[in-house]
Design an enzyme around this catalytic site. Structure first.
Site, PDB file in Angstrom:
ATOM      1  N   CYS A  16       0.842  -1.192   0.000  1.00 30.65           N
ATOM      2  CA  CYS A  16       0.000   0.000   0.000  1.00 30.65           C
ATOM      3  C   CYS A  16       0.879   1.243   0.000  1.00 30.65           C
ATOM      4  CB  CYS A  16      -0.918   0.021   1.220  1.00 30.65           C
ATOM      5  SG  CYS A  16      -0.010   0.240   2.769  1.00 30.65           S
ATOM      6  N   ASP A 423      10.995  33.235 -26.070  1.00 30.72           N
ATOM      7  CA  ASP A 423      12.149  33.694 -26.831  1.00 30.72           C
ATOM      8  C   ASP A 423      11.672  33.887 -28.273  1.00 30.72           C
ATOM      9  OD1 ASP A 423      14.914  34.123 -27.559  1.00 30.72           O
ATOM     10  OD2 ASP A 423      14.836  32.134 -28.468  1.00 30.72           O
TER      11      ASP A 423
END
Length: 735
Positions: A16, A423
Site C-alpha cells: 500500500c 524567446d
C-alpha cells in the site's frame, strides 16, 4: 564537489501507499542519500545519492533490509523487465484472490446465509475454522509480513490495520469455539474480509496497469531485431548487440531500430509516437532518424549514432518514468496524513472496543465488530493513490501528445502560471530567414531580380545569403557564376555577372554610389516597419529591385498566444533584436509586452523581474540552449525539442513537436491533472471522515444497525479502485 548519482529501483513487496512512505523515510534518513521518491503506483524508487558516501549496492541493501525486494532498472530492457515483474505480481494477486474466494464463499454461506435461514449443520463452527485458516495464514501472510516490516521500522501501515482487524476476529472465534461457544464466532468475517481486500488490490493493480499505458506503448516501439551490414554481409541481429557506427538497413514498413544518420536512400517516416506529429516526415541523405519510428515507403541505410540506453526513445522512457516517480508538493500532505493516520486509527479502534464493552456494557462480540470495522474502513490507501495515479495518467497523456513533463512538481506548478515569456528566434519564429518579398523596378521580372541576387550571393558567407539562394533553388532558377566578387562590410556585396556589374546591399551602399531610391522608398519603409531586412539590387545606372528577408513567425505562434490569453496567462516576448524589429514580430504573434535588445546572459534577470511576488509564477519558453539560464531561473522552463536533439536536461517540460500550441496544452493538462488530484483527495478524505464514525457505531443508537467488517472491507477496496478509475478519466479529456 561530490558527484550525485541517480538510480531507478524496482521495488517488490509494497502492499500500500503507507509501505512506500515507510521505505521513503528509511531511505531519506540514510547517510549519503540526497533525495528519494518511492512510488507505490509504479512500484519504483527514484534515489539520488552521493556516491562518495554510499554505493548503489548499499542503497539496494537498505530497501532489502526494510523487508522489500529491490532490483536496479537501467535502459529500455529494464523497462521490459519491470513490466514482466508487474505482470507476475498481477498474476499472483489474481491467484490469491481465487484461492481465497474458494474458501470464503462456503464460509460466507455456512456462517451468514445459513444463519439468516436458520439452517444448522453439524460441527459448523469447526468447518468454518478449517475454511478460514488457509485464508488467514496463507493468503493473508503478506499482511502479517507487511505489518511486521512496519513494526520493525517503528511505524504502522494498511497491513497493520488488516492484520490486526482480521486476527482479532479470527482468534476471538478460536477462543469462543474452544471455551465459550455461546459468544458466537466470526471466522467467515475474517475470511471474507481478506478476500475483499485481496480483490480490491487486484482490481487496483489492473487499473494501475492502465495508468502506465504510455510507457508500455513506447517500450513496444523498439524492434527486437535489426538488419545490419557486418563484414560486407547483411545479417539480422538482436538490437541489444548493435554498436555505434553500425550501418543498418531499413525496408518499407519496418521500424528504425536505433537513432542514426541516413547514409543512402530516402523515405517518409512516421514519427508520431515520438513527437506526436501525425504527418510523416520526408527523410533523405544526412537527415537524422529516431529509433522506434516507422519507415513508410522507401528503403534506406543509416549509420547508428545512439544505441541502447542512449537512444531518444530510451531517454524519453526514462524521462517519463522519472517524472512519474517525482512527487508533486500536494502529495506531501497525503504522506503526512497517512503517516499519522494509521497509529491514530489503531488507538481509536481500541477506544471504541472498550467504550462499547465497558461503558455501554455491550457484548464482547459487539465491541469487537465495531473495532474491526473501524480498523478496516480507515485504510488510507485511497489517499495515498490520489496524487501518484493522476500524475501517471497526466504525464502519460502528455507524452502521447509530444509533451514531456519532467515530474509531478512541474505538473503542479504549471497550473499556477501567471506569465509566459517566449524567446523570439526559433521559438516564435522559424529560426531560419526566408525571402518574403521581391519587388521589381522597371522591366525586370521578380524571377530575374532573384536570379541576379542569388548569383551574386553564391560566393557570400553572409547569414542572409542562404535565404536568397534557397528561394532561387525552390524556383529552379539558373544561376550564373559571379566574377570579381567583393564584400563591403556593413553594406553589401559587389560582383560582375555577364560583364555587368551589380550591387546588392543596404541603403548605405546605394548612397555610396549616389543613386536615388525614391521609387522604392515607401515600399522599403513599409517592409522595415514589419521587421524585415531589405536589400537593394542595382547596377551603375539604376535600382532594379528590392529583396526582403525575414525570419517569419511559425504558423501556430498566433494561435498559441491567443489560447494562452484565454487561459488568463499574460504573454511576453524576449529578444536581442532591436525594438523596431521585435515590436513588428510581436504584433504579428499578438503579443503586446516585449523585452527587446536583451543579451542572452541578461534574460534570466527579466524572468526575475516578473517573479516579484510569491504568486507570480513564470514560464520561460526557449530552445533549451541559448536560453538555458532563463529556463533555469523560471518556475517552469519549457524547452523546444526537435525530436532528435531534445534539450532533455534543460527546463521542466520538453515540447517534442516544436509547436507553440503545446505550451497552452501543457498548462491545460496541468490544470486538469490538479483538478483530478483534488477530486481524489476530497473523496478519499471524505470517505475516511464519514466511514470511521459509522463503523464505530455512531448510527447504532438511532437505527440499531452496526456496520459489518465485511461491508467496511468492500467499501475500503472500492474507494481505492474509484480513485484510480477517476484518474483514468483524465485520458479522455481534450487538451
Amino acid at each position: 564537489m561530490n558527484k550525485s548519482e541517480k538510480i531507478n529501483i524496482l521495488v517488490s513487496g509494497m502492499h500500500c501507499s503507507s509501505c512506500a512512505a515507510i521505505l521513503n523515510k528509511q531511505l531519506s534518513k540514510s547517510a549519503g542519500v540526497v533525495e528519494s521518491n518511492v512510488n507505490f503506483s509504479t512500484a519504483k524508487a527514484l534515489v539520488s545519492f552521493d556516491e562518495s558516501k554510499i554505493s548503489t549496492t548499499q542503497v539496494v541493501d537498505i530497501i532489502k533490509s526494510a523487508g522489500y525486494g529491490a532490483s536496479i532498472l537501467d535502459g529500455v530492457n529494464s523497462n521490459n523487465e519491470s513490466a514482466k515483474i508487474q505482470k507476475k505480481e498481477l498474476k499472483d494477486l489474481k491467484f490469491k484472490f481465487f484461492v481465497s474466494l474458494a474458501f470464503a464463499i462456503p464460509a460466507f454461506i455456512i456462517g451468514m446465509v445459513f444463519m439468516w435461514l436458520k439452517i444448522h449443520i453439524p460441527y459448523e463452527s469447526y468447518i468454518l475454522w478449517i475454511l478460514a485458516s488457509p485464508v488467514q495464514f496463507v493468503v493473508g501472510a503478506e499482511f502479517y509480513k507487511g505489518a511486521w516490516t512496519a513494526l520493525k521500522n517503528k511505524s504502522a501501515n494498511m497491513d497493520s490495520l488488516i492484520a490486526l482487524g482480521t486476527s482479532a476476529a479470527y482468534f476471538f472465534s478460536v477462543y469462543a469455539v474452544i471455551f465459550q461457544p455461546e459468544l458466537g464466532q466470526y471466522f467467515e468475517t475474517s475470511a471474507v474480509l481478506i478476500t475483499l481486500v485481496i480483490m480490491g488490490k487486484y482490481l487496483e493493480a489492473v487499473a494501475k496497469g492502465k495508468t502506465s499505458d504510455a510507457i508500455k506503448k513506447l517500450m513496444n516501439l523498439a524492434p527486437k531485431k535489426a538488419l545490419v551490414i557486418r563484414n560486407n554481409k547483411e545479417v539480422k541481429i538482436d538490437v541489444d548487440f548493435l554498436i555505434k557506427g553500425d550501418i543498418i538497413i531499413v525496408k518499407p514498413g519496418e521500424k528504425t531500430p536505433v537513432d542514426g544518420i541516413i547514409t543512402q536512400g530516402s523515405s517518409s517516416i512516421d514519427e508520431s509516437m515520438i513527437t506526436g506529429e501525425s504527418i510523416p516526415v520526408e527523410k533523405k541523405k544526412n537527415d537524422n532518424v529516431i529509433g522506434g519510428t516507422v519507415n513508410k515507403h522507401g528503403s534506406f541505410r543509416f549509420k547508428a549514432t545512439k544505441v541502447g540506453a542512449n537512444t531518444t526513445l530510451a531517454s524519453i522512457i526514462k524521462l517519463i518514468e522519472d517524472a512519474q516517480g517525482k512527487k508533486a508538493p500536494i502529495q506531501r500532505f497525503a504522506d503526512v496524513v497517512s503517516s499519522y493516520f494509521v497509529p491514530v486509527v489503531i488507538i481509536i479502534a481500541i477506544m471504541i472496543f472498550f467504550t462499547w464493552f465497558m461503558v455501554f456494557e455491550k457484548s464482547i462480540s459487539f465491541a469487537l465488530i465495531a473495532a474491526v470495522s473501524v480498523l478496516v474502513v480507515a485504510c488510507p490507501c485511497a489517499l495515498g493513490l490520489a496524487t501518484p495515479t493522476a500524475i501517471m495518467v497526466g504525464t502519460g497523456k502528455g507524452a502521447k501528445s509530444g509533451i514531456l513533463i519532467k515530474g509531478g512538481d512541474a505538473l503542479e506548478t504549471a497550473h499556477k502560471l501567471k506569465y509566459v515569456i517566449f524567446d523570439k528566434t526559433g521559438t516564435i519564429t522559424k529560426g531560419k530567414p526566408e525571402v518574403t518579398e521581391v519587388i521589381t523596378v522597371g522591366v525586370k521580372s521578380k524571377n530575374s531580380v532573384l536570379e541576379i541576387a542569388a548569383s551574386l550571393e553564391k560566393s557570400s558567407e553572409h547569414p542572409l545569403a542562404g535565404a536568397i539562394l534557397s528561394s532561387a533553388k525552390s524556383k529552379k532558377l539558373k544561376l550564373s557564376t559571379p566574377k570579381n566578387f567583393k564584400a563591403v562590410p556593413g553594406k553589401g556585396i559587389i560582383a560582375k555577372i555577364k560583364n555587368t556589374q551589380y550591387f546588392l546591399g543596404n541603403q548605405k551602399l546605394v548612397q555610396e554610389y549616389k543613386l536615388s531610391i525614391s521609387d522604392v522608398r515607401v515600399e522599403m519603409s513599409d517592409l522595415e516597419k514589419q521587421g524585415k531586412t531589405v536589400m537593394v539590387l542595382f547596377n551603375r545606372s539604376k535600382v532594379l529591385g528590392l529583396i526582403a528577408v525575414a525570419d517569419p513567425i511559425k504558423s501556430t505562434s498566433r494561435i498559441a498566444v491567443h489560447k494562452l490569453k484565454k487561459l488568463g496567462v499574460k504573454v511576453y516576448m524576449i529578444t536581442g533584436d532591436n525594438k523596431r524589429t521585435a515590436d513588428a514580430i510581436a504584433r504579428q504573434a499578438g503579443i503586446y509586452h516585449v523585452f527587446a535588445e536583451v543579451m542572452p546572459k541578461d534574460k534570466a534577470n527579466y524572468v526575475k523581474l516578473l517573479q516579484k511576488g510569491k504568486k507570480n509564477k513564470v514560464a520561460m519558453v526557449g530552445d533549451g540552449i541559448n536560453d538555458a539560464p532563463a529556463l533555469a531561473q523560471a518556475d517552469i522552463g519549457i524547452a523546444m525539442g526537435s525530436g532528435t536533439d531534445v534539450a532533455m536536461e534543460t527546463g521542466n517540460i520538453v515540447l517534442m513537436r516544436n509547436d507553440l500550441v503545446d505550451v497552452p496544452r501543457s498548462i491545460k493538462l496541468s490544470r486538469l491533472t490538479m483538478q483530478k488530484i483534488r477530486q481524489n483527495m476530497f473523496w478519499a478524505l471524505f470517505y475516511n471522515i464519514m466511514g470511521i464514525p459509522i463503523a464505530a457505531g455512531l448510527l447504532y443508537p438511532f437505527t440499531g444497525v452496526l456496520l459489518s467488517p465485511m461491508i467496511a472491507g468492500a467499501a475500503m477496496a472500492l474507494s481505492s479502485v474509484s480513485v484510480v478509475s477517476n484518474s483514468l478519466l483524465l485520458k479522455h479529456k481534450r487538451l
